[in-house]
Design a protein around this motif. Sequence first.
Motif, PDB file in Angstrom:
ATOM      1  N   GLU A 266     -11.203  36.087  23.106  1.00 57.19           N
ATOM      2  CA  GLU A 266      -9.876  35.724  22.623  1.00 57.19           C
ATOM      3  C   GLU A 266      -9.893  35.592  21.102  1.00 57.19           C
ATOM      4  OE1 GLU A 266      -6.819  35.105  22.770  1.00 57.19           O
ATOM      5  OE2 GLU A 266      -6.287  35.332  24.878  1.00 57.19           O
ATOM      6  N   SER A 267      -8.716  35.758  20.505  1.00 56.93           N
ATOM      7  CA  SER A 267      -8.561  35.500  19.075  1.00 56.93           C
ATOM      8  C   SER A 267      -8.457  33.990  18.844  1.00 56.93           C
ATOM      9  CB  SER A 267      -7.323  36.228  18.538  1.00 56.93           C
ATOM     10  OG  SER A 267      -6.188  35.873  19.307  1.00 56.93           O
ATOM     11  N   ILE A 268      -8.317  33.575  17.595  1.00 59.86           N
ATOM     12  CA  ILE A 268      -8.384  32.160  17.246  1.00 59.86           C
ATOM     13  C   ILE A 268      -7.003  31.629  16.881  1.00 59.86           C
ATOM     14  CG2 ILE A 268      -9.434  30.447  15.701  1.00 59.86           C
ATOM     15  CD1 ILE A 268     -11.717  32.470  15.245  1.00 59.86           C
ATOM     16  N   PRO A 269      -6.339  30.895  17.793  1.00 58.50           N
ATOM     17  CA  PRO A 269      -5.076  30.249  17.439  1.00 58.50           C
ATOM     18  C   PRO A 269      -5.350  29.041  16.549  1.00 58.50           C
ATOM     19  CG  PRO A 269      -5.663  29.744  19.711  1.00 58.50           C
ATOM     20  CD  PRO A 269      -6.734  30.636  19.176  1.00 58.50           C
ATOM     21  N   SER A 270      -4.470  28.785  15.600  1.00 58.45           N
ATOM     22  CA  SER A 270      -4.694  27.697  14.656  1.00 58.45           C
ATOM     23  C   SER A 270      -3.428  26.874  14.462  1.00 58.45           C
ATOM     24  CB  SER A 270      -5.154  28.260  13.304  1.00 58.45           C
ATOM     25  OG  SER A 270      -6.391  28.932  13.445  1.00 58.45           O
ATOM     26  N   ILE A 271      -3.608  25.676  13.890  1.00 57.66           N
ATOM     27  CA  ILE A 271      -2.486  24.759  13.696  1.00 57.66           C
ATOM     28  C   ILE A 271      -2.738  23.934  12.435  1.00 57.66           C
ATOM     29  CG2 ILE A 271      -3.447  22.814  15.026  1.00 57.66           C
ATOM     30  CD1 ILE A 271      -0.533  22.610  16.274  1.00 57.66           C
ATOM     31  N   ALA A 272      -1.659  23.449  11.837  1.00 61.47           N
ATOM     32  CA  ALA A 272      -1.761  22.560  10.670  1.00 61.47           C
ATOM     33  C   ALA A 272      -0.634  21.536  10.745  1.00 61.47           C
ATOM     34  CB  ALA A 272      -1.671  23.350   9.374  1.00 61.47           C
ATOM     35  N   HIS A 273      -0.963  20.293  10.470  1.00 63.49           N
ATOM     36  CA  HIS A 273       0.021  19.213  10.421  1.00 63.49           C
ATOM     37  C   HIS A 273       0.029  18.638   9.014  1.00 63.49           C
ATOM     38  CE1 HIS A 273       0.133  19.389  14.779  1.00 63.49           C
ATOM     39  NE2 HIS A 273      -1.173  19.166  14.827  1.00 63.49           N
ATOM     40  N   ALA A 274       1.224  18.256   8.533  1.00 61.14           N
ATOM     41  CA  ALA A 274       1.357  17.724   7.184  1.00 61.14           C
ATOM     42  C   ALA A 274       1.826  16.277   7.197  1.00 61.14           C
ATOM     43  CB  ALA A 274       2.342  18.578   6.367  1.00 61.14           C
ATOM     44  N   VAL A 275       1.225  15.473   6.328  1.00 63.68           N
ATOM     45  CA  VAL A 275       1.606  14.072   6.132  1.00 63.68           C
ATOM     46  C   VAL A 275       1.868  13.877   4.642  1.00 63.68           C
ATOM     47  CG1 VAL A 275       0.980  11.682   6.576  1.00 63.68           C
ATOM     48  CG2 VAL A 275      -0.059  13.491   7.939  1.00 63.68           C
ATOM     49  N   ILE A 276       3.023  13.303   4.330  1.00 62.84           N
ATOM     50  CA  ILE A 276       3.378  13.058   2.929  1.00 62.84           C
ATOM     51  C   ILE A 276       3.325  11.554   2.691  1.00 62.84           C
ATOM     52  CG2 ILE A 276       5.247  13.125   1.222  1.00 62.84           C
ATOM     53  CD1 ILE A 276       4.695  15.833   3.914  1.00 62.84           C
ATOM     54  N   ILE A 277       2.504  11.161   1.733  1.00 61.26           N
ATOM     55  CA  ILE A 277       2.240   9.735   1.461  1.00 61.26           C
ATOM     56  C   ILE A 277       2.557   9.471   0.002  1.00 61.26           C
ATOM     57  CG2 ILE A 277       0.475   7.936   1.456  1.00 61.26           C
ATOM     58  CD1 ILE A 277      -0.857  10.387   3.418  1.00 61.26           C
ATOM     59  N   ALA A 278       3.234   8.358  -0.271  1.00 64.44           N
ATOM     60  CA  ALA A 278       3.627   8.070  -1.651  1.00 64.44           C
ATOM     61  C   ALA A 278       3.592   6.569  -1.923  1.00 64.44           C
ATOM     62  CB  ALA A 278       5.021   8.611  -1.937  1.00 64.44           C
ATOM     63  N   ASN A 279       3.329   6.238  -3.188  1.00 70.41           N
ATOM     64  CA  ASN A 279       3.505   4.861  -3.638  1.00 70.41           C
ATOM     65  C   ASN A 279       4.983   4.610  -3.892  1.00 70.41           C
ATOM     66  OD1 ASN A 279       0.752   3.960  -3.749  1.00 70.41           O
ATOM     67  ND2 ASN A 279       0.451   5.254  -5.549  1.00 70.41           N
ATOM     68  N   GLU A 280       5.385   3.372  -3.763  1.00 73.83           N
ATOM     69  CA  GLU A 280       6.783   3.029  -4.008  1.00 73.83           C
ATOM     70  C   GLU A 280       7.097   3.194  -5.498  1.00 73.83           C
ATOM     71  OE1 GLU A 280       9.099   1.220  -1.005  1.00 73.83           O
ATOM     72  OE2 GLU A 280       8.187   3.206  -1.136  1.00 73.83           O
TER      73      GLU A 280
ATOM     74  N   GLY B 181       0.828  -1.195   0.000  1.00 75.37           N
ATOM     75  CA  GLY B 181       0.000   0.000   0.000  1.00 75.37           C
ATOM     76  C   GLY B 181       0.864   1.247   0.000  1.00 75.37           C
ATOM     77  N   PRO B 182       0.233   2.405  -0.124  1.00 77.64           N
ATOM     78  CA  PRO B 182       0.976   3.667  -0.044  1.00 77.64           C
ATOM     79  C   PRO B 182       1.670   3.790   1.316  1.00 77.64           C
ATOM     80  CG  PRO B 182      -1.272   4.013  -0.817  1.00 77.64           C
ATOM     81  CD  PRO B 182      -1.208   2.610  -0.328  1.00 77.64           C
ATOM     82  N   LYS B 183       2.831   4.442   1.316  1.00 74.62           N
ATOM     83  CA  LYS B 183       3.602   4.573   2.550  1.00 74.62           C
ATOM     84  C   LYS B 183       3.688   6.029   3.011  1.00 74.62           C
ATOM     85  CE  LYS B 183       6.548   0.491   2.030  1.00 74.62           C
ATOM     86  NZ  LYS B 183       7.947  -0.020   2.052  1.00 74.62           N
TER      87      LYS B 183
END
Length: 337
Positions: free
Chosen positions: A323-337, A181-183
């Motif tokens: 209060e103001s709005i603190p925000s966050i983003a996380h990144a995931v990189i997925i690929a086929n072999e 599967g994708p990794k």
Amino acid sequence: MAKKRIGSRTVKLENGPVILETASIVGPKEAEGPLSEYFDIKIEDDLFGEKSWEFAESKMVETVVKKAIEKSNKSIDDINYMVGGDLLNQLLSTSFAARSLKIPFLGIYGACSTMAQSLCMSSMIVDGGFADLVVASASSHYCTAERQFRFPLELGNQKPMTAQWTVTGAGCSLLSSKGNGPKVKYVTIGKVIDEGISDANNMGAAMAPAAIDTIYSYFKDTNDDPNSFDIIATGDLGKLGMKITIDLLKEKGLDISKVYTDCGVEIFNLEEQDVHCGGSGCGCSATVFNGYIFKMLKEKKFNKVMLVSTGALLSPTSTLQKESIPSIAHAVIIANE
């Protein structure tokens, strides 16, 4: 020594955790959208046979976890950990689903960034040799989110055009130390960014700076080429936040416009469905990734993708306290072999 770290924020996963299977479930409105064919389960009413919307959401979580495990020809007893969360106080929906599933559970809160956060954490657990099989999940429900964060539906409040529609849906990925599967190749953990926006009906503008920060950090850490991706998908910035992200990244010398989309724009037909700026909620990127994007990866129509789920870390308490709005983003990189 943290030998797997690249640059300041990114981790290279040497053992390449495999996403064996995914599952997705959506509500009636989402089932009418352009991605309908990619979802595993489409429920006919928002209560899903339960006594409340909150427990309907919990049932959705339980359903997609079981579905992903079933599609992988595994059993619940094979799973080492469940990592997941939702938008509700004390992770009500996910915690009650974990109660029924009886899988060792790590509950997480990243607001609408939760799907990418759960994938990041699950991937690092598997890559580190701490588990062989981990399920990563996230969910949201329009009615539960409105009740907690905005106004009871019975009031019939009108939304400004900058507002978005919380997706009713849940998604789950099953990650493994081996198999086909994708990794997952890289993860970039976000920082909390707050540019002072306080309008809870303008989440795209509030969260865009966090997406920009994380995307820019990944490319700075890795020197990767944006155009080597088939798709870079933010979580739920909607059409306004998407435009802000493209424009401000260009100002920083990074052009992702040829491969960039947003899950909140993809899940609904913005011309025909009354969702204003698009979709939002943990279930937005959870369903689009575990439905559409993963199926495209499996069919080799996509071979390299970046999921950047974005979250607004506000609460009813912080809103009442101006209060103001603190925000966050996380990144995931997925690929086929």
